[in-house]
Design a protein around this motif. Structure first.
Motif, short mmCIF file in Angstrom:
data_model
loop_
_atom_site.label_atom_id
_atom_site.label_comp_id
_atom_site.label_asym_id
_atom_site.label_seq_id
_atom_site.Cartn_x
_atom_site.Cartn_y
_atom_site.Cartn_z
N LEU B 89 38.24 46.06 46.02
CA LEU B 89 37.14 46.08 45.88
C LEU B 89 37.64 47.04 46.37
O LEU B 89 38.49 48.22 47.25
CB LEU B 89 35.84 45.83 46.09
N PHE B 90 37.53 48.77 45.50
CA PHE B 90 37.84 50.18 46.41
C PHE B 90 36.73 50.63 47.16
O PHE B 90 35.83 51.17 47.14
CB PHE B 90 37.83 51.31 45.19
N LYS B 91 37.14 50.57 48.66
CA LYS B 91 35.86 50.70 49.45
C LYS B 91 35.26 51.94 49.92
O LYS B 91 34.21 51.31 50.27
CB LYS B 91 36.56 49.49 51.33
N GLY B 92 35.42 52.41 49.58
CA GLY B 92 35.36 54.26 49.91
C GLY B 92 34.69 54.07 48.75
O GLY B 92 34.00 55.76 48.50
N MET B 93 34.66 53.36 47.79
CA MET B 93 33.53 53.58 46.48
C MET B 93 32.30 53.24 46.17
O MET B 93 31.66 51.95 47.22
CB MET B 93 33.66 53.69 45.41
N THR B 94 31.44 53.98 45.78
CA THR B 94 30.01 53.10 45.81
C THR B 94 30.42 52.28 44.11
O THR B 94 30.62 52.42 43.86
CB THR B 94 29.00 53.69 44.94
N LEU B 96 28.48 51.99 41.32
CA LEU B 96 28.92 52.57 40.41
C LEU B 96 30.70 53.36 39.88
O LEU B 96 30.39 52.94 38.61
CB LEU B 96 27.74 54.30 40.02
N GLU B 97 30.82 53.93 40.77
CA GLU B 97 32.19 54.77 41.13
C GLU B 97 33.43 53.30 40.93
O GLU B 97 34.32 53.63 40.19
CB GLU B 97 32.58 55.42 42.56
N LEU B 100 33.00 52.29 36.74
CA LEU B 100 33.89 53.18 36.66
C LEU B 100 35.10 53.74 36.95
O LEU B 100 35.90 53.67 35.61
CB LEU B 100 33.39 54.97 36.80
N VAL B 101 35.99 53.15 37.14
CA VAL B 101 37.15 52.53 37.96
C VAL B 101 37.22 52.48 36.32
O VAL B 101 38.90 51.70 35.54
CB VAL B 101 37.95 52.81 39.09
N ARG B 145 23.19 50.40 43.23
CA ARG B 145 24.11 50.95 42.55
C ARG B 145 24.84 52.64 43.52
O ARG B 145 26.59 52.34 42.90
CB ARG B 145 23.19 51.91 40.81
N ASP B 146 24.13 52.57 44.38
CA ASP B 146 25.09 53.95 44.99
C ASP B 146 25.05 53.82 46.08
O ASP B 146 25.24 54.34 47.09
CB ASP B 146 23.82 55.20 44.79
#
Ligand code: ATP
Ligand code: MG
Lengths: 337, 255
Positions: B89-94, B96-97, B100-101, B145-146
């Motif tokens: 996972l992309f740890k710096g993102m929520t 939702l983000e 979206l990726v 989500r956020d």
């Protein structure tokens, strides 16, 4: 309702706050001294440059020590385009940014293979290559003597002092910051962060990692090139001495102290790192006035205090000033939309 | 023609034969489980299919198209998605983000369209947001989500990663131990979601899983690896009674 991470401003107060802040800044030239106007212009320029570096290093995770070099490319491009070809600044500034972007992309190629410290070394090499060219390609760069840059002009009005120049720098900085924030909340910006956080997963989910690393270098260097262009317009005389490696390190300090990957962090970091030496100069200046025998001591103390302040700010707000700002109580009282 | 076809794939790391001439195929709409003792080469097989590793020999085809020399992002663009055993996972993102990726390959916005926002950039983003919100609801992740994904419990992160893969709307979905670290309630919930993806969305799935009960219940077919080679391939019933499989697992337990 738009989720917070996808909004332009975190809170509803963001837009009015920005407008009020810009209005206040616009009125500053009317009464600020020429000394502080110079500082103000340099803050604006540093903000643009720091934003650029933050896209590359903060968002995409690619460490670069090449930003003084890309500033130099933008500055020399401006000197050539405005001086030799007498182009107007509305053409010169974006073109200087574009030339820096292409240069940045070239020097970004090693990032396809190298990471972390190794990439830092490769970009450091880029720095010395650019400065070497600036010193030795005398017919274009003027060598160590440097080059004069004409004042930018608009409809016959010359922006020949900091008071007027600031009115060019401010809107440019605001536009570039908004652009960066929009980038962060759309597809390309998410691709940058994905590469920073997990490059293999990024590739597997469909991001062309090579391509987006180069795009990041290009966008970043465009910003830094625009900052270099403005720097040339402000300094009016540029030489290799304007672009020491310590400048590249100052920029890294800005984004680390301000907040990696954050737009607000770029502003706060650029302001902090630009104002700190000035504040120390004013402070040590008044002290040396009182104790003339200790002038040298104060001069060396300045560097120490500069370093110490950065270390302390990292120790107490490792996420940067922007994170501190967002979590501060005052800010929470403003109703989130 | 099989949807996913792996033929005679061999992968070596120095002296380690991670895969030896493994062939295996998944039909359209099928849910196949990959099992085998630790170090059998299951993850290596998914790595070869998704392009994370390049096999020294053999081929990977999807719907007859040769994927073997494609880079991972090119495979994703052609409808292949996967999750990772140890989370990617992309740890710096929520949450939702992250999802979206997963829509990256469905979007076109360049730097200019994104940065200028007004016009195409915005329209496209809003379209993607709707697609992703539907998946968030499907996976019952609405409340989170956020949240930054790094702050979520392991089992939830696994579910987010599944969501990110689903956002790609894959033709073929590869899952690497999607239930690892979950309690039995969470496992049941996830099993229900996987069945729904497979049946309702008709997504073809190849799944590595250690929980034998789940594997027997979920999969249409099971493929067994041991020491980098395929030792069995058949229905859950056939695999249950396969002497070689029992030996492989018993052999492992003896270690
Ligand atoms: N990148 C790598 N470099 C070297 N050896 C590797 C690498 N990846 C896997 N291996 C080796 O290949 C073999 C197969 O590993 P693999 O991860 O595919 O097993 P697995 O079946 O997924 O096991 P597990 O159930 O533990 O996840 C192991 O011996 C492993 O040590
Ligand atoms: Mg594995």
């Amino acid at each position: 309702m738009t989720p917070p991470s996808l909004r332009l401003f975190r809170t509803r107060a963001g837009l009015p706050a920005l407008m009020a802040f810009c209005l206040a800044l616009c009125s500053l030239p009317a009464f600020a001294s020429s000394y502080w106007l110079d500082v103000l212009c340099r803050i604006g320029i540093a903000t643009i440059g720091a934003m650029g570096l933050n896209i590359l290093t903060g968002s995409t995770g690619q460490i670069s020590l090449g930003n003084a070099a890309f500033l130099a490319v933008g500055a020399y491009a401006t000197a050539a385009l405005a001086g030799r070809f007498e182009l107007p600044f509305v053409v010169v500034i974006p073109l200087s940014g574009a030339i820096a972007a292409v240069t940045g992309m070239l020097f970004g190629i090693p990032s396809l293979r190298l990471r972390g410290l190794y990439l830092a070394m490769a970009t450091l090499a880029a720095h010395f290559i650019v400065i070497f060219i600036a010193v030795h390609w005398e017919s274009v760069t003027g060598g160590v003597n440097g080059l004069a840059v004409p004042a930018p002009s608009l409809f016959g009005i010359e922006l020949d002092d900091d008071r007027r120049l600031f009115l060019l720098i401010l809107p440019l900085a605001v536009l570039l910051l908004l652009f960066a924030r929009n980038l962060a909340r759309t597809r390309p910006g998410r691709a940058f962060i994905a590469i920073r956080d997990q490059d293999i997963a990024a590739e597997v989910i469909g991001i062309d990692v090579f391509r987006y690393k180069l795009i990041s270098f290009a966008v970043s260097s465009f910003y830094v090139g625009v900052a270099g262009s403005l720097l040339a317009y402000q300094a009016r005389l540029i030489s290799p001495e304007n672009f020491p490696i310590t400048l590249a390190i100052d920029y890294l300090a800005m984004i680390i102290v301000g907040g990696l990957g954050s737009v607000l962090g770029s502003v706060l970091g650029a302001t902090f790192i630009t104002v700190l030496p000035e504040a120390l100069r004013v402070g040590s200046g008044s002290l040396s006035g009182r104790y003339p025998a200790m002038v040298e001591l104060f001069a060396s103390l300045k560097m120490g205090v500069f370093g110490l302040t950065i270390i302390l700010s990292l120790a107490f707000q490792p996420q940067g000033m922007a994170a501190r700002w967002h979590s501060s109580k005052i800010w929470r009282k403003v109703p989130a939309s | 023609m099989a949807r996913l076809e792996v033929s005679a794939v061999s992968l070596r790391f120095g002296g380690v034969n991670a895969l030896r001439e493994v062939s295996f195929s998944v039909a359209d709409g099928e849910l196949v489980a990959l099992i085998g003792p630790n170090g059998a080469g299951k993850t290596s097989l998914l790595n070869c299919i998704s392009g994370v590793c390049r096999p020294q020999s053999g081929k990977v085809l999807i719907d007859g198209e040769d994927f073997t020399s494609l880079r991972p992002h090119q495979r994703a663009r052609r409808g292949l998605a996967r999750t990772f055993q140890n989370l990617g996972l992309f740890k710096g993102m929520t949450v939702l983000e992250n999802l979206l990726v997963g829509r990256h390959t469905h979007q076109k916005s360049s730097v200019l369209a994104g940065g200028l926002w007004f016009g195409r950039g915005r329209r496209e983003e809003q379209g993607q947001l709707e697609a992703v919100l539907a998946i968030i609801e499907f996976l019952e992740l609405g409340d989170l989500r956020d949240r930054l994904v790094g702050t979520l419990a392991y089992g939830l992160q696994k579910r987010v990663e599944l969501g990110r893969a689903l956002s790609l709307e894959p033709r073929v979905l590869l899952l690497d131990e999607p239930m690892a670290g979950m309690n039995s309630g969470e496992k049941d919930q996830l099993a229900r979601l996987i069945i729904e993806v497979n049946e309702r969305r008709r997504t073809t799935i190849a799944m590595i899983e250690h929980d034998m009960g789940m594997v027997m219940n979920l999969s249409h077919r099971i493929c067994v690896l041991d020491f980098g080679a395929k030792i069995a391939d058949g229905t859950p019933e056939e695999i249950r009674n396969h002497p070689g499989v029992q030996a492989a697992y018993l052999g492992q337990k003896a270690h």
